[in-house]
Design an enzyme around this catalytic site. Structure first.
Site, PDB file in Angstrom:
ATOM      1  N   GLY A  92       0.754  -1.135  -0.063  1.00 13.90           N
ATOM      2  CA  GLY A  92      -0.114  -0.025   0.027  1.00 13.90           C
ATOM      3  C   GLY A  92       0.647   1.029  -0.238  1.00 13.90           C
ATOM      4  CD  GLU A 126       7.921  -8.535   1.725  1.00 18.04           C
ATOM      5  OE1 GLU A 126       7.987  -9.677   2.353  1.00 18.04           O
ATOM      6  OE2 GLU A 126       7.322  -7.327   2.432  1.00 18.04           O
ATOM      7  CG  ASP A 180      16.926 -10.032   4.945  1.00 23.46           C
ATOM      8  OD1 ASP A 180      16.422  -8.319   5.545  1.00 23.46           O
ATOM      9  OD2 ASP A 180      17.494 -10.557   6.250  1.00 23.46           O
ATOM     10  CG  ASP A 185       5.275   0.050   7.231  1.00 24.61           C
ATOM     11  OD1 ASP A 185       5.215  -0.033   8.504  1.00 24.61           O
ATOM     12  OD2 ASP A 185       4.667  -0.035   6.720  1.00 24.61           O
ATOM     13  CB  CYS A 191       1.020  -0.689  12.453  1.00 27.32           C
ATOM     14  SG  CYS A 191      -0.249  -0.440  13.278  1.00 27.32           S
TER      15      CYS A 191
END
Length: 474
Positions: free
Chosen positions: A300, A320, A344, A360, A413
């Site tokens: 996203g 990713e 990685d 993130d 988060c």
């Protein structure tokens, strides 16, 4: 009194000294025909307990397969998700009302007790209906004997309302009492209180917000669809904080044409602000258009970065490590200038010199508990140390790939101080990074904390509890 969920792997027998009778085979006709809504909620609880399944992944397919829709689907969702969220509180009340410890109650019977207790304490369903419908499910699957046990326990539960049970069972210390009342493990409540700092008086509000289903946030990807167009199509309204956000007000967002073709997507407004901070941070020297998302899955944020990069002719690399998640990134970023690498992030092999890097980082997810009903009972304080090491290593790798004068935005988060300010302070000390005034990068967003970083909260901002810190390499 403990708030930990019962052991999933070793359910005891229904009666002392007698072997547990296996449940009858599940069939849609024999067990679901009488009360398909509650049977669906029960089956979600069973999948979570037996298979460590995720409720929000199990329930939609189950509703679809059993053709449960409309108000019935809404009730099944409330019962399943609500019972998962409040498991610690429910288990404490059940323990007080049963004639045996929790680990001596058969797992399938415990699922039914949680379902019935949730209806009694957290819904407007009448006590008679809550007890009888749960007992009928038990009788249909297990027979009269064990349904009598369910009936007896639930009738004891019904003798007091939720406030009375909190008064009887909650710890006396303020954090423990608030944790119990709002169905959180005490350690998570303490994490929130620590992160709130001088405003720890908001703890009850912060915990309560985790028990409310979030409004669906959409992103109008810049250069692909306008916010006004998406507002009209989604029967929604503009977001308060992100210039790309729309609060959906209509039907399933997946049915919207811009979502189907990738011009828009479902994305929490807090996640949008993470990318806004990175894109708006001032560099030392010109932007050469090399941007990097070092922890890109499921894509996203990489897609928003890609949409912004496309407007300037820039390029985004997205890293990713898992192939299946890398495929999600590719799907989210189709037709955007985003190159996806399966690697990685700590040893990506990329050539240094990036202007802007997003980290993130994987985290405990304590800032998104309202989205994952059972998550609060699965996490433990032991998870934090291993994640902290990973977060430090990823941020260090990002600094190595960043050009002098470039900016890295570190985000999680989670409001846990060990995952947020502890990680950024370590990087500042080790690499001499300059911490930017991150609140200034998000104009108009109030109450984001006292420091140079930003801490969002569901109860203040209606977003996930995202932490955002912008750091410049000297």
């Amino acid at each position: 009194m403990t708030q930990r969920p019962a052991n999933r792997r070793r359910p005891g027998g229904p009666q002392r000294g007698r072997p547990a009778r296996p449940p009858r085979p599940e069939t849609a006709e024999s067990e679901s025909a009488g009360d398909p809504v509650r049977a669906a909620a029960r089956d979600v609880l069973r999948a979570v307990r037996e298979r460590d399944a995720y409720a929000n992944l199990v329930l939609p397919g189950l509703l679809r397969d059993r053709r449960i829709a409309g108000r019935d689907a809404a009730l099944a969702t409330e019962l399943a998700y609500g019972a998962c969220r409040t498991q610690g509180l429910l288990d404490a009340v059940i323990t007080a009302c049963a004639d045996r410890p929790l680990d001596r109650i058969d797992g399938p019977i415990l699922d039914l007790l949680r379902l019935g207790t949730y209806q009694l304490l957290r819904t407007r369903i009448g006590a008679h209906a809550a007890v009888n419908t749960t007992v009928e499910l038990a009788r249909a699957e297990f027979g009269i004997g064990r349904s009598g046990f369910v009936n007896a326990v639930l009738r004891r539960v019904a003798e007091h309302d939720a406030d009375d049970w909190v008064a009887r069972l909650a710890p006396t210390d303020p954090v423990g009492r608030s944790a119990f009342a709002h169905a959180h493990p005490v350690w998570i409540a303490q994490v929130f209180a620590d992160a709130l700092g001088a405003r720890a008086g908001e703890l009850a509000d912060a915990l309560a917000a985790d028990n409310v289903a979030p409004v669906v946030h959409l992103i109008a990807r810049p250069g692909r669809v306008s916010v006004d167009e998406l507002v009209e199509l989604a029967d929604g309204q503009r977001g308060r904080w992100s210039p790309y956000a729309v609060y959906a007000g209509g039907d399933d967002p997946a049915d919207l044409a811009p979502v189907r073709d990738g011009r828009a997507a479902v994305q929490d407004e807090g996640s949008q602000l993470v990318v806004s901070a990175l894109a708006g941070a001032e560099l030392s020297g010109p932007d050469q258009g090399r941007w990097l998302d070092l922890c890109a899955g499921p894509g996203g944020k990489a897609a928003l970065l890609g949409a912004l990069a496309a407007m300037h002719g820039y390029q985004v690399d997205a890293v990713e490590p898992a192939e299946h998640r890398a495929e999600l990134v590719r799907s989210a970023c189709r037709d955007l200038p985003v190159r996806v690498l399966v690697a990685d992030g700590r040893a990506s092999g990329l050539t240094p010199g990036y202007d802007r890097i997003l980290v993130d980082a994987p985290c405990t997810g304590l800032g998104a508990l309202r989205r994952r009903p059972e998550a609060r009972w699965r996490r433990s304080p032991n998870d934090v140390s291993a994640l902290g090491r990973l977060q430090r290593e990823l941020l260090a790798a990002a600094v190595g790939l960043l050009r002098p004068g470039g900016v890295v935005v570190y985000a999680t988060c989670s409001p846990h101080l060990a995952e947020t300010v502890a990680v950024t302070r370590d990087a500042i000390r080790r690499f001499g990074l300059i911490e930017l005034d991150t609140p200034a990068l998000l104009p108009g967003v109030p109450d984001v904390g006292d420091g140079p970083a930003v801490q969002l909260w569901p109860h203040r901002h209606g977003t996930d509890a995202m932490f955002i810190a912008a750091l410049r390499k000297p």
